[in-house]
Write a protein that holds these residues in place. Structure first.
Motif, PDB file in Angstrom:
ATOM      1  N   LEU A 183      41.122  17.934  23.718  1.00  0.00           N
ATOM      2  CA  LEU A 183      40.656  16.941  22.841  1.00  0.00           C
ATOM      3  C   LEU A 183      40.293  17.550  21.239  1.00  0.00           C
ATOM      4  O   LEU A 183      40.692  16.759  20.345  1.00  0.00           O
ATOM      5  CB  LEU A 183      39.014  16.388  23.028  1.00  0.00           C
ATOM      6  N   ALA A 184      39.878  18.529  21.101  1.00  0.00           N
ATOM      7  CA  ALA A 184      39.562  19.225  19.852  1.00  0.00           C
ATOM      8  C   ALA A 184      40.876  19.157  18.688  1.00  0.00           C
ATOM      9  O   ALA A 184      40.385  18.590  17.553  1.00  0.00           O
ATOM     10  CB  ALA A 184      39.230  20.585  19.848  1.00  0.00           C
ATOM     11  N   PRO A 185      41.903  19.150  18.887  1.00  0.00           N
ATOM     12  CA  PRO A 185      42.978  19.193  17.705  1.00  0.00           C
ATOM     13  C   PRO A 185      43.151  17.934  17.420  1.00  0.00           C
ATOM     14  O   PRO A 185      43.659  17.644  16.235  1.00  0.00           O
ATOM     15  CB  PRO A 185      44.294  19.787  18.395  1.00  0.00           C
ATOM     16  N   HIS A 186      42.789  16.618  18.143  1.00  0.00           N
ATOM     17  CA  HIS A 186      43.089  15.410  17.802  1.00  0.00           C
ATOM     18  C   HIS A 186      41.767  14.582  16.947  1.00  0.00           C
ATOM     19  O   HIS A 186      42.022  13.639  16.611  1.00  0.00           O
ATOM     20  CB  HIS A 186      43.145  14.542  19.218  1.00  0.00           C
ATOM     21  N   LEU A 187      40.566  15.577  16.899  1.00  0.00           N
ATOM     22  CA  LEU A 187      39.640  15.074  16.334  1.00  0.00           C
ATOM     23  C   LEU A 187      39.869  15.095  14.745  1.00  0.00           C
ATOM     24  O   LEU A 187      40.562  16.348  14.240  1.00  0.00           O
ATOM     25  CB  LEU A 187      38.228  15.770  16.687  1.00  0.00           C
ATOM     26  N   THR A 188      39.642  14.307  13.734  1.00  0.00           N
ATOM     27  CA  THR A 188      39.816  14.544  12.296  1.00  0.00           C
ATOM     28  C   THR A 188      38.690  15.166  11.591  1.00  0.00           C
ATOM     29  O   THR A 188      38.972  15.584  10.422  1.00  0.00           O
ATOM     30  CB  THR A 188      40.001  13.292  11.817  1.00  0.00           C
ATOM     31  N   ASP A 189      37.527  15.316  11.880  1.00  0.00           N
ATOM     32  CA  ASP A 189      36.305  15.781  11.548  1.00  0.00           C
ATOM     33  C   ASP A 189      36.330  17.351  12.016  1.00  0.00           C
ATOM     34  O   ASP A 189      36.204  17.628  12.805  1.00  0.00           O
ATOM     35  CB  ASP A 189      35.078  15.148  11.885  1.00  0.00           C
ATOM     36  N   PRO A 190      36.345  18.088  10.749  1.00  0.00           N
ATOM     37  CA  PRO A 190      36.455  19.598  10.993  1.00  0.00           C
ATOM     38  C   PRO A 190      35.040  20.070  11.719  1.00  0.00           C
ATOM     39  O   PRO A 190      35.194  21.028  12.702  1.00  0.00           O
ATOM     40  CB  PRO A 190      36.542  20.133   9.828  1.00  0.00           C
ATOM     41  N   HIS A 191      33.980  19.395  11.510  1.00  0.00           N
ATOM     42  CA  HIS A 191      32.649  19.540  12.062  1.00  0.00           C
ATOM     43  C   HIS A 191      32.679  19.367  13.509  1.00  0.00           C
ATOM     44  O   HIS A 191      32.424  20.176  14.519  1.00  0.00           O
ATOM     45  CB  HIS A 191      31.577  19.220  11.446  1.00  0.00           C
ATOM     46  N   ALA A 192      33.305  18.323  13.929  1.00  0.00           N
ATOM     47  CA  ALA A 192      33.424  17.775  15.243  1.00  0.00           C
ATOM     48  C   ALA A 192      34.256  18.688  16.148  1.00  0.00           C
ATOM     49  O   ALA A 192      34.094  18.840  17.245  1.00  0.00           O
ATOM     50  CB  ALA A 192      33.826  16.316  15.423  1.00  0.00           C
ATOM     51  N   GLN A 193      35.485  19.066  15.333  1.00  0.00           N
ATOM     52  CA  GLN A 193      36.444  19.953  15.820  1.00  0.00           C
ATOM     53  C   GLN A 193      35.691  21.376  16.559  1.00  0.00           C
ATOM     54  O   GLN A 193      35.767  21.687  17.648  1.00  0.00           O
ATOM     55  CB  GLN A 193      37.761  20.337  14.829  1.00  0.00           C
ATOM     56  N   ILE A 194      34.854  22.069  15.767  1.00  0.00           N
ATOM     57  CA  ILE A 194      34.419  23.165  15.743  1.00  0.00           C
ATOM     58  C   ILE A 194      33.113  22.844  16.936  1.00  0.00           C
ATOM     59  O   ILE A 194      32.886  23.879  17.728  1.00  0.00           O
ATOM     60  CB  ILE A 194      33.776  23.986  14.675  1.00  0.00           C
ATOM     61  N   VAL A 195      32.437  22.141  16.772  1.00  0.00           N
ATOM     62  CA  VAL A 195      31.461  21.752  17.797  1.00  0.00           C
ATOM     63  C   VAL A 195      32.149  21.574  19.226  1.00  0.00           C
ATOM     64  O   VAL A 195      31.641  22.063  20.161  1.00  0.00           O
ATOM     65  CB  VAL A 195      30.465  20.401  17.272  1.00  0.00           C
ATOM     66  N   THR A 196      33.121  20.872  19.365  1.00  0.00           N
ATOM     67  CA  THR A 196      33.915  20.600  20.541  1.00  0.00           C
ATOM     68  C   THR A 196      34.369  21.806  21.029  1.00  0.00           C
ATOM     69  O   THR A 196      34.159  22.392  22.261  1.00  0.00           O
ATOM     70  CB  THR A 196      34.913  19.753  20.231  1.00  0.00           C
ATOM     71  N   LEU A 197      34.860  22.718  20.089  1.00  0.00           N
ATOM     72  CA  LEU A 197      35.312  23.938  20.651  1.00  0.00           C
ATOM     73  C   LEU A 197      34.505  24.816  21.233  1.00  0.00           C
ATOM     74  O   LEU A 197      34.645  25.413  22.286  1.00  0.00           O
ATOM     75  CB  LEU A 197      36.216  24.740  19.376  1.00  0.00           C
ATOM     76  N   ALA A 198      33.174  25.175  20.310  1.00  0.00           N
ATOM     77  CA  ALA A 198      32.076  26.011  21.033  1.00  0.00           C
ATOM     78  C   ALA A 198      31.677  25.289  22.159  1.00  0.00           C
ATOM     79  O   ALA A 198      31.351  26.318  23.094  1.00  0.00           O
ATOM     80  CB  ALA A 198      31.295  26.060  19.808  1.00  0.00           C
ATOM     81  N   THR A 199      31.607  24.136  22.089  1.00  0.00           N
ATOM     82  CA  THR A 199      30.942  23.576  23.611  1.00  0.00           C
ATOM     83  C   THR A 199      31.810  23.836  24.674  1.00  0.00           C
ATOM     84  O   THR A 199      31.395  24.032  25.708  1.00  0.00           O
ATOM     85  CB  THR A 199      30.674  22.152  23.337  1.00  0.00           C
ATOM     86  N   SER A 200      33.060  23.910  24.518  1.00  0.00           N
ATOM     87  CA  SER A 200      34.121  24.021  25.348  1.00  0.00           C
ATOM     88  C   SER A 200      34.048  25.569  26.001  1.00  0.00           C
ATOM     89  O   SER A 200      34.050  25.699  27.339  1.00  0.00           O
ATOM     90  CB  SER A 200      35.463  23.769  24.994  1.00  0.00           C
ATOM     91  N   TYR A 201      33.685  26.612  25.069  1.00  0.00           N
ATOM     92  CA  TYR A 201      33.634  27.728  25.517  1.00  0.00           C
ATOM     93  C   TYR A 201      32.289  27.826  26.269  1.00  0.00           C
ATOM     94  O   TYR A 201      32.485  28.897  27.179  1.00  0.00           O
ATOM     95  CB  TYR A 201      33.766  28.616  24.314  1.00  0.00           C
ATOM     96  N   VAL A 202      31.426  27.372  25.851  1.00  0.00           N
ATOM     97  CA  VAL A 202      30.153  27.380  26.650  1.00  0.00           C
ATOM     98  C   VAL A 202      30.105  26.653  28.031  1.00  0.00           C
ATOM     99  O   VAL A 202      29.683  27.597  28.958  1.00  0.00           O
ATOM    100  CB  VAL A 202      28.869  26.630  25.768  1.00  0.00           C
ATOM    101  N   LEU A 203      30.867  25.810  28.096  1.00  0.00           N
ATOM    102  CA  LEU A 203      31.128  25.118  29.319  1.00  0.00           C
ATOM    103  C   LEU A 203      31.998  25.941  30.384  1.00  0.00           C
ATOM    104  O   LEU A 203      31.709  26.232  31.404  1.00  0.00           O
ATOM    105  CB  LEU A 203      31.917  23.694  29.456  1.00  0.00           C
ATOM    106  N   TRP A 204      32.939  26.565  29.635  1.00  0.00           N
ATOM    107  CA  TRP A 204      33.852  27.710  30.689  1.00  0.00           C
ATOM    108  C   TRP A 204      33.000  28.659  31.091  1.00  0.00           C
ATOM    109  O   TRP A 204      32.814  29.199  32.134  1.00  0.00           O
ATOM    110  CB  TRP A 204      34.860  28.439  29.688  1.00  0.00           C
ATOM    111  N   ALA A 205      31.892  29.290  30.127  1.00  0.00           N
ATOM    112  CA  ALA A 205      30.811  30.308  30.575  1.00  0.00           C
ATOM    113  C   ALA A 205      30.013  30.024  31.543  1.00  0.00           C
ATOM    114  O   ALA A 205      29.380  30.754  32.271  1.00  0.00           O
ATOM    115  CB  ALA A 205      30.428  31.024  29.512  1.00  0.00           C
ATOM    116  N   TYR A 206      29.691  28.671  31.447  1.00  0.00           N
ATOM    117  CA  TYR A 206      28.435  27.905  32.437  1.00  0.00           C
ATOM    118  C   TYR A 206      28.885  27.840  33.851  1.00  0.00           C
ATOM    119  O   TYR A 206      28.257  27.801  34.871  1.00  0.00           O
ATOM    120  CB  TYR A 206      28.301  26.667  31.707  1.00  0.00           C
ATOM    121  N   SER A 207      30.578  27.954  33.901  1.00  0.00           N
ATOM    122  CA  SER A 207      31.060  27.693  35.229  1.00  0.00           C
ATOM    123  C   SER A 207      31.856  28.710  35.967  1.00  0.00           C
ATOM    124  O   SER A 207      31.550  29.041  37.202  1.00  0.00           O
ATOM    125  CB  SER A 207      31.947  26.436  35.106  1.00  0.00           C
ATOM    126  N   VAL A 208      32.607  29.548  35.218  1.00  0.00           N
ATOM    127  CA  VAL A 208      33.427  30.477  35.847  1.00  0.00           C
ATOM    128  C   VAL A 208      32.736  31.812  36.240  1.00  0.00           C
ATOM    129  O   VAL A 208      33.156  31.918  37.541  1.00  0.00           O
ATOM    130  CB  VAL A 208      34.611  30.821  34.624  1.00  0.00           C
TER     131      VAL A 208
END
Length: 289
Positions: A92-117
């Motif tokens: 999803l992140a590359p399709h977002l136009t807002d740079p802030h939304a991009q980095i928030v989505t990216l950081a959240t995705s890394y947290v989700l990865w670490a929350y699970s794996v």
């Protein structure tokens, strides 16, 4: 109640599939207007995944009754949802136009990865011990041996996707060096997880051959053969594209053929069982008192 709680964890994964479909097919059909819809659904998926990942294990610890000999890979289902959402966030992140939304989505995705794996790998370690001590699960859970391939394949795919997003998104926030490191870690982690998945793929194949030789009857649990193999196949193709190695493309093609054959087999058996009326059975109704 134990089984119902476990399978509630698959609901966020179903929502992630809808989100991925919006990005893969919806943009071409409806334009970029579908991206905010996917973004909103993704945050709902995040909340559901976080809740399932901790509340269902909490119920396991406080209310459910479990034993080591009764354990199967179904235990993975509640915690895997978070890494599936993380991989979707990477798409999803590359399709977002807002740079802030991009980095928030990216950081959240890394947290989700670490929350699970890491949690999933802890469960896998216990699962290996369970199979060594108590042998294979009952034949009705024959397909559960493949479920372990799900978090491994999704973990590899998530690292590869997020690593590919990181350089451009982090560079826009003055973190170009961190982005390059994240990209390298994504490739190495994806490759290592793929190797672990290869070991589990071989093991699950041998276990399945043993079950099928014994004449295991069909049940709806056979659909458990499809998703784990599917996500591992996607990770294989992604790894080949990232490293530009034809080997992974060939392996991915073989896995795709096996996956298609499994879909046809399980789909045909499901339709046949539904037509005969012996597939969907309620034991509490079928057995008096």
């Amino acid at each position: 109640h134990n089984t119902v709680s476990m399978f509630i964890g698959t609901i966020p994964m179903g929502l992630a599939t809808i989100i991925n479909g919006c990005l893969a097919f919806g943009i071409a059909r409806f334009g970029n207007g579908i991206v905010p819809v996917a973004h909103g659904l993704w945050w709902i998926d995040v909340a559901m995944s976080l809740a399932c990942g901790v509340l269902i294990p909490y119920l396991m610890f406080t209310r459910h009754e479990h034993s080591l000999d009764g354990m199967t890979a179904v235990w993975l289902l509640p915690v895997v949802a978070a890494e599936v959402a993380g991989a979707s966030g990477g798409l999803l992140a590359p399709h977002l136009t807002d740079p802030h939304a991009q980095i928030v989505t990216l950081a959240t995705s890394y947290v989700l990865w670490a929350y699970s794996v890491p949690v999933a790998f802890g469960i896998l370690a216990i699962l290996i011990l369970r199979m060594a001590l108590h042998k294979l699960p009952h034949e009705s859970m024959a397909a559960s041996s493949w479920l372990a391939l799900g978090p491994i394949g999704t973990g590899a795919l998530g690292m590869l996707v997020l690593g590919a997003d990181a350089p451009a998104i982090l560079a826009a926030h003055g973190l170009a060096g961190v982005g390059s490191v994240a990209q390298g870690i994504g490739v190495v982690a994806g490759l290592c997880l793929w190797g672990f998945g290869l070991w589990w793929l071989a093991l699950a194949t041998l276990i399945t051959i043993r079950y099928w030789r014994a004449g295991v009857p069909f049940n709806l649990g056979w659909w458990g053969y499809t998703f784990p193999l599917g996500v591992y196949t996607v990770a294989t193709f992604r790894l080949g594209a990232t490293l530009n190695l034809g080997f992974f493309g060939m392996v991915g093609t073989v896995l795709t053929i096996a996956l298609a054959a499994m879909w046809l087999l399980v789909g045909a058996k499901t339709l046949a069982g539904a037509w005969r009326g012996n597939l969907f059975v309620s034991p509490c109704i079928a057995t008096p008192n």
